[in-house]
Scaffold this motif. Sequence first.
Motif, mmCIF file in Angstrom:
data_model
loop_
_atom_site.group_PDB
_atom_site.id
_atom_site.type_symbol
_atom_site.label_atom_id
_atom_site.label_comp_id
_atom_site.label_asym_id
_atom_site.label_seq_id
_atom_site.Cartn_x
_atom_site.Cartn_y
_atom_site.Cartn_z
ATOM 1 N N GLY A 248 0.820 -1.195 0.000
ATOM 2 C CA GLY A 248 0.000 0.000 0.000
ATOM 3 C C GLY A 248 0.858 1.252 0.000
ATOM 4 O O GLY A 248 2.050 1.219 -0.328
ATOM 5 N N ARG A 270 -7.595 9.486 6.432
ATOM 6 C CA ARG A 270 -8.913 8.861 6.556
ATOM 7 C C ARG A 270 -10.023 9.903 6.357
ATOM 8 O O ARG A 270 -11.054 9.614 5.725
ATOM 9 N N PRO A 275 -6.281 6.885 0.169
ATOM 10 C CA PRO A 275 -5.803 5.609 0.722
ATOM 11 C C PRO A 275 -4.404 5.710 1.327
ATOM 12 O O PRO A 275 -3.537 6.430 0.827
ATOM 13 N N ASP A 277 -1.737 2.980 4.022
ATOM 14 C CA ASP A 277 -1.574 1.839 4.921
ATOM 15 C C ASP A 277 -0.560 2.092 6.018
ATOM 16 O O ASP A 277 -0.716 1.577 7.120
ATOM 17 N N LYS A 569 -4.611 5.916 -5.722
ATOM 18 C CA LYS A 569 -5.790 5.060 -5.904
ATOM 19 C C LYS A 569 -5.523 3.967 -6.934
ATOM 20 O O LYS A 569 -5.974 2.823 -6.776
ATOM 21 N N TYR A 572 -3.770 1.076 -5.377
ATOM 22 C CA TYR A 572 -4.632 0.169 -4.610
ATOM 23 C C TYR A 572 -5.498 -0.693 -5.521
ATOM 24 O O TYR A 572 -5.787 -1.854 -5.181
ATOM 25 N N ASP A 681 -11.999 -0.300 -5.054
ATOM 26 C CA ASP A 681 -11.604 1.018 -4.560
ATOM 27 C C ASP A 681 -11.628 0.954 -3.034
ATOM 28 O O ASP A 681 -12.679 0.742 -2.432
ATOM 29 N N VAL A 682 -10.457 1.103 -2.402
ATOM 30 C CA VAL A 682 -10.356 0.927 -0.947
ATOM 31 C C VAL A 682 -9.549 2.064 -0.325
ATOM 32 O O VAL A 682 -8.838 2.797 -1.017
ATOM 33 N N GLN A 683 -9.654 2.193 0.988
ATOM 34 C CA GLN A 683 -8.892 3.182 1.752
ATOM 35 C C GLN A 683 -7.650 2.574 2.395
ATOM 36 O O GLN A 683 -6.757 3.301 2.816
ATOM 37 N N TYR A 684 -7.610 1.277 2.495
ATOM 38 C CA TYR A 684 -6.430 0.553 2.974
ATOM 39 C C TYR A 684 -6.490 -0.850 2.404
ATOM 40 O O TYR A 684 -7.544 -1.306 1.913
ATOM 41 N N SER A 685 -5.397 -1.552 2.445
ATOM 42 C CA SER A 685 -5.237 -2.757 1.633
ATOM 43 C C SER A 685 -6.239 -3.857 1.940
ATOM 44 O O SER A 685 -6.626 -4.599 1.045
ATOM 45 N N GLU A 687 -9.325 -3.489 3.345
ATOM 46 C CA GLU A 687 -10.674 -2.992 3.628
ATOM 47 C C GLU A 687 -11.753 -3.880 3.028
ATOM 48 O O GLU A 687 -12.795 -4.126 3.636
#
Length: 787
Positions: A248, A270, A275, A277, A569, A572, A681-685, A687
Amino acid sequence: MKKQLLIIVVLLCSFLSSQAQSYQKTSQGAAAITQGMNVKVEFYSPSIVRIYKTPKDKPYVRESQVVVKTPEQVSVQYTNKGGNVLMKSAELQVEFNPLTGGVYFYDTHGKLLLKDKDYGTSFAHKDDAGTPAFQVRNAFLLEADEPIYGIGQVWDGKLNRRNSVHQMRNENTLTYSPYFMSPTKGYGVYWDNYSISEFADAPQELSFSSLGHCADYYFMFGKTPDGVIAEVRELTGKAPMLPLWAYGFFQSKDRYHTQDENLGILRKHRELGVPIDVVIQDWQYWPQYNKTDSAWNAQAFDAQRFPNPKKWVEDIHKLNGKLLIVSWPGFGPKTPQHQEFKERKMLIDFTTWPLNSGTRPYDAYNPEARDIYWKHMNRGLFSYIGNDGWWLDSTEPDHLISSVWHNKDNDFNLPTHLGSYRSVKNLYSFVHNKGIAESQKALTRDKRVVILTRSGFIGQQRFGSNTWSGDVHSTWEMLGKQIPAALNFTMMGIPNWNSDIGGYTGHGYRAVGVEGAKDPRFQELFVRWTQLGAFSPMMRAHGKRIPREIWNFGERGTWCFGAIEKMIKLRYRLLPYIYSTSWDVSKYDGTFMRALVMDFPDDKKTYELGGQYLFGRSILVAPVTEPSVTEWPVYLPQGADWWDFWTNEKKTGGQTVARTVSKDILPLYIKAGSIFPFGPDVQYSTEKNWDNLEIRIYPGADGTFTLYEDELDNYNYENGVYSTIIFSWDDATRCLTISDREGEFPDMLKNRKFRIVLVKPGSTTGDAPMKGGKTVRYSGKKTVVKL
């Protein structure tokens, strides 16, 4: 007359006999005394041969610090070849000349690969800090137009290492190993020596010259570049998998002053929905007793600035983040570590960072010293706060001049556990990383070792280390030089590399701080460096003078913020591809950053092409490394067709195209026949599960891809706790076969969807989900999809 002729024949035979040299067959090789040397040729495997030479009257038994392989039982056939001995295994032929000491390497068809030059080894007496030693030199003969790669991280901007000279001395930004690879002939050579050395290639010969007691090298015949890297890792150690979160986005700075400032970086990400990690804590989290920082690297926390470090890390974890924390090899004189090492005579007595602090590096060459280092590190950090990985800075280590009267060269005479510092200088990072990695893994197998380190040496891949390019300058020239340096570094078999996005120094811009981040010149450089970072094994923003957090470059809606976020993005969305590539690296000895010559050795235009590479086996990356350009030349190698990632325009290989580039994209091309998983589409690996992946098919050739999944952050995969799904594309029938799932692990997805999309010209998608396609349900059983 007949009697005279007989006498002449007898004398001639006697002369020839006196010139001939005998050799001795060994269990899987040969040995001889020649040219004042003991020479031993030994097969370690059918395709790996060790050559070991010592002065005749100075026998020396050497134990390698790097090589982990022990000789296999190899069947060797012996043939006399004009007084030489020809040794054949199932993969390789080695001819040894017992008169000259020359060793010649051939494939099984008799094609010459490399010559260890006749009379090409020399031993010159050398005083090594009071110990008798030698300056050992060995020369090789290559074909005139044969390209070679490796040697290390070199800043001349070139890819091919032919006709170059280098002093191999590991320092900040300079990372060397005495190794080179010939991808066109499929062999590699590792000179097993750790001293400050010289590499020189000229039209007449290539040579290594090092301080030591023997000439000791390994010839590895892998047939292909990937095969050579596989042999390197067979010889020096496999590369373990890193956890998914290590692929990430990392945010760092020189430096965050308090635990609240560090935690605030993660919170702001956040809040913004950008994103991330990993956050990194750099130096001086420890108590500062005075301006000279005599408590440097105490591996303990300042009570005012880090009042509750355990809660700090707990809060990071609650936000689904990870923490890397810095640790240095040197300790200030007021630290208990310094005192313990000093009492045990385990310090190397030269000045290291910071200057005038009294800090000294510990003797990492000593296994007992490495245990003591880990004892303090574990007690003060790992078992106390539960950090997730390590930033090992200054792992060369920094070697500073304390006064104008100081002769720095004398420091190389200082003793270490393995001999003079000069004789083992280049190995420091290796043994330092080794102690930490092996100690952590012995303590727990629930958390994979993740190390960010500033130096490296061949074999260091087995410690979960990711080497960054050091404190490089924030210039376009240095951005361009990152790529060929990285490619040569990774062709040494060390797959993990990264650089400070934006360059470390931050010099040359109109202002420091946030004002510097608003400088359009730095913004463009930072965005282009971010694009390189997105296609590196680690994506990490770091530097000084100018802050690198995304919000410093502008608000959402500004071009720079948008361009940075776009690349983060995209990184990710690529995680299923990247993590599966990590499996390919670990299981099948693959490489993340692949010089084009690795996959296209028959295309001579790739030999010097150091500004482009394949990321994994499918994505051709051509970073833009000049300012204010609207077009960028991209060479598409011959032997494949290529799809523009952003426009889905198809191009034939063997041509250079002028790709239009806006500031927010870099040229990316996907090799025809690629099967490409595109993640959520995620905010951390971690999620979201990969339960509805988009599988893109780039037609034009047959292809396969293996989707790898496991528990993400432990070593259970080493015991088979993982699953793989093989996707196979038949271009003629337009059929995609999804294989039976192999393997299993707890809580894995047993039922899922795949949305299969056949890429077509004219449809623009890039980093956005593609429309249409066929959605198939998959429960682990073979499925065939007709497109």
